[in-house]
Design a protein around this motif. Structure first.
Motif, PDB file in Angstrom:
ATOM      1  N   MET A   1       0.870  -1.471   0.181  1.00 46.11           N
ATOM      2  CA  MET A   1       0.385  -0.110  -0.027  1.00 46.11           C
ATOM      3  C   MET A   1       0.716   1.233   0.347  1.00 46.11           C
ATOM      4  N   ILE A   2       1.071   2.107  -1.287  1.00 51.00           N
ATOM      5  CA  ILE A   2       1.595   3.839  -1.764  1.00 51.00           C
ATOM      6  C   ILE A   2       0.443   4.324  -0.803  1.00 51.00           C
ATOM      7  N   GLY A   3       0.430   4.751   0.418  1.00 50.12           N
ATOM      8  CA  GLY A   3      -0.823   5.798   1.232  1.00 50.12           C
ATOM      9  C   GLY A   3       0.132   7.995   1.488  1.00 50.12           C
ATOM     10  N   ASP A   4      -0.941   8.703   1.425  1.00 52.36           N
ATOM     11  CA  ASP A   4      -0.036   9.776   1.776  1.00 52.36           C
ATOM     12  C   ASP A   4      -0.510  10.241   3.623  1.00 52.36           C
TER      13      ASP A   4
ATOM     14  N   LEU B   1      -0.697   9.152   7.373  1.00 50.63           N
ATOM     15  CA  LEU B   1      -0.506   8.133   7.920  1.00 50.63           C
ATOM     16  C   LEU B   1      -1.711   7.314   9.268  1.00 50.63           C
ATOM     17  N   SER B   2      -2.238   7.753   9.450  1.00 50.68           N
ATOM     18  CA  SER B   2      -4.298   7.209   9.739  1.00 50.68           C
ATOM     19  C   SER B   2      -4.594   6.860   9.004  1.00 50.68           C
ATOM     20  N   THR B   3      -5.002   6.783   8.489  1.00 49.78           N
ATOM     21  CA  THR B   3      -6.147   5.978   7.269  1.00 49.78           C
ATOM     22  C   THR B   3      -5.406   5.081   6.527  1.00 49.78           C
ATOM     23  N   ASP B   4      -4.182   5.798   5.383  1.00 53.02           N
ATOM     24  CA  ASP B   4      -3.635   4.492   4.502  1.00 53.02           C
ATOM     25  C   ASP B   4      -3.028   3.296   5.356  1.00 53.02           C
ATOM     26  N   ILE B   5      -1.353   4.328   5.843  1.00 52.36           N
ATOM     27  CA  ILE B   5      -0.519   3.327   7.017  1.00 52.36           C
ATOM     28  C   ILE B   5      -1.397   2.786   7.855  1.00 52.36           C
ATOM     29  N   ALA B   6      -2.352   2.915   8.565  1.00 58.12           N
ATOM     30  CA  ALA B   6      -2.928   2.225   9.181  1.00 58.12           C
ATOM     31  C   ALA B   6      -3.829   1.049   9.354  1.00 58.12           C
TER      32      ALA B   6
ATOM     33  N   LEU C   1       4.200   8.258   1.546  1.00 53.54           N
ATOM     34  CA  LEU C   1       4.637   8.953   0.506  1.00 53.54           C
ATOM     35  C   LEU C   1       4.291  10.327   0.985  1.00 53.54           C
ATOM     36  N   THR C   2       5.773  11.130   0.913  1.00 53.61           N
ATOM     37  CA  THR C   2       5.561  11.997   1.884  1.00 53.61           C
ATOM     38  C   THR C   2       6.561  13.312   1.389  1.00 53.61           C
ATOM     39  N   GLU C   3       6.045  14.579   1.863  1.00 53.16           N
ATOM     40  CA  GLU C   3       7.574  15.762   1.997  1.00 53.16           C
ATOM     41  C   GLU C   3       7.457  15.842   3.245  1.00 53.16           C
ATOM     42  N   SER C   4       7.001  15.787   4.595  1.00 52.29           N
ATOM     43  CA  SER C   4       7.416  15.809   5.370  1.00 52.29           C
ATOM     44  C   SER C   4       8.861  15.626   6.109  1.00 52.29           C
ATOM     45  N   LYS C   5       8.978  16.373   6.881  1.00 54.14           N
ATOM     46  CA  LYS C   5      10.903  16.037   7.233  1.00 54.14           C
ATOM     47  C   LYS C   5      10.534  14.884   8.829  1.00 54.14           C
ATOM     48  N   GLU C   6       9.143  14.739   9.122  1.00 59.05           N
ATOM     49  CA  GLU C   6       8.942  13.750   9.728  1.00 59.05           C
ATOM     50  C   GLU C   6       9.221  12.583   9.994  1.00 59.05           C
ATOM     51  N   PRO C   7      10.194  11.631  10.691  1.00 59.50           N
ATOM     52  CA  PRO C   7      10.764  10.220  10.128  1.00 59.50           C
ATOM     53  C   PRO C   7       9.228   9.586  10.294  1.00 59.50           C
ATOM     54  N   ALA C   8       9.683   8.018   9.571  1.00 63.77           N
ATOM     55  CA  ALA C   8       8.563   7.129   9.357  1.00 63.77           C
ATOM     56  C   ALA C   8       8.379   6.430  10.480  1.00 63.77           C
ATOM     57  N   PRO C   9       7.078   6.033  11.128  1.00 63.22           N
ATOM     58  CA  PRO C   9       7.077   4.669  12.483  1.00 63.22           C
ATOM     59  C   PRO C   9       7.227   4.155  11.426  1.00 63.22           C
ATOM     60  N   SER C  10       7.869   2.631  12.501  1.00 66.71           N
ATOM     61  CA  SER C  10       8.944   1.969  12.366  1.00 66.71           C
ATOM     62  C   SER C  10       8.207   1.186  11.840  1.00 66.71           C
ATOM     63  N   ASN C  11       6.652   0.821  11.685  1.00 69.91           N
ATOM     64  CA  ASN C  11       5.619  -0.141  10.493  1.00 69.91           C
ATOM     65  C   ASN C  11       5.522   0.223   9.698  1.00 69.91           C
ATOM     66  N   CYS C  12       6.133   1.389   8.990  1.00 67.78           N
ATOM     67  CA  CYS C  12       6.261   1.552   7.261  1.00 67.78           C
ATOM     68  C   CYS C  12       7.639   2.211   6.736  1.00 67.78           C
ATOM     69  N   GLU C  13       8.098   2.107   5.882  1.00 68.71           N
ATOM     70  CA  GLU C  13       8.692   2.941   4.469  1.00 68.71           C
ATOM     71  C   GLU C  13       8.413   4.061   4.154  1.00 68.71           C
ATOM     72  N   LYS C  14       9.098   5.242   3.807  1.00 73.64           N
ATOM     73  CA  LYS C  14       9.414   6.902   3.736  1.00 73.64           C
ATOM     74  C   LYS C  14       9.710   6.563   2.582  1.00 73.64           C
ATOM     75  N   VAL C  15       8.822   7.110   0.971  1.00 72.79           N
ATOM     76  CA  VAL C  15       9.550   7.585   0.451  1.00 72.79           C
ATOM     77  C   VAL C  15       8.847   9.134  -0.219  1.00 72.79           C
ATOM     78  N   ILE C  16       9.876   9.906  -0.667  1.00 71.48           N
ATOM     79  CA  ILE C  16       9.095  11.714  -0.781  1.00 71.48           C
ATOM     80  C   ILE C  16       8.822  11.527  -2.675  1.00 71.48           C
ATOM     81  N   GLU C  17       9.250  10.786  -3.295  1.00 69.03           N
ATOM     82  CA  GLU C  17       8.853  11.126  -4.596  1.00 69.03           C
ATOM     83  C   GLU C  17       8.433   9.426  -4.906  1.00 69.03           C
TER      84      GLU C  17
END
Length: 80
Positions: free
Chosen positions: A34-37, A39-44, A56-72
């Motif tokens: 699942m690729i989602g933008d 956290l509370s709906t797509d990722i959870a 998928l986010t431009e946020s500077k916030e680190p990714a939670p431990s339960n997913c990977e994070k990409v900007i593009e």
């Protein structure tokens, strides 16, 4: 296949919408990402259905431990 809240009769983050998608596409959660933008709906929601998750986010916030994070989107191939 496009899955909507209406045709799944469920809303994210309920795992029912993700399970509906898996069943209708005839795929296993372990072979799905699942690729989602959101956290509370797509990722959870994907997490609740044991689907791998990419945030998928431009946020500077680190990714939670339960997913990977990409900007593009172009970064996703590295993770797969």
């Amino acid at each position: 296949m496009v899955v909507t809240s209406e045709n799944a009769n469920a809303r994210k983050p309920s795992n029912e919408i993700f399970d509906f998608a898996l069943q209708n596409m005839k795929v296993q959660a372990g072979k799905t990402v699942m690729i989602g933008d959101n956290l509370s709906t797509d990722i959870a929601g994907a997490h609740a259905s044991s689907i791998a998750r990419i945030w998928l986010t431009e946020s500077k916030e680190p990714a939670p431990s339960n997913c990977e994070k990409v900007i593009e989107l172009s970064e996703i191939t590295i993770l797969l």
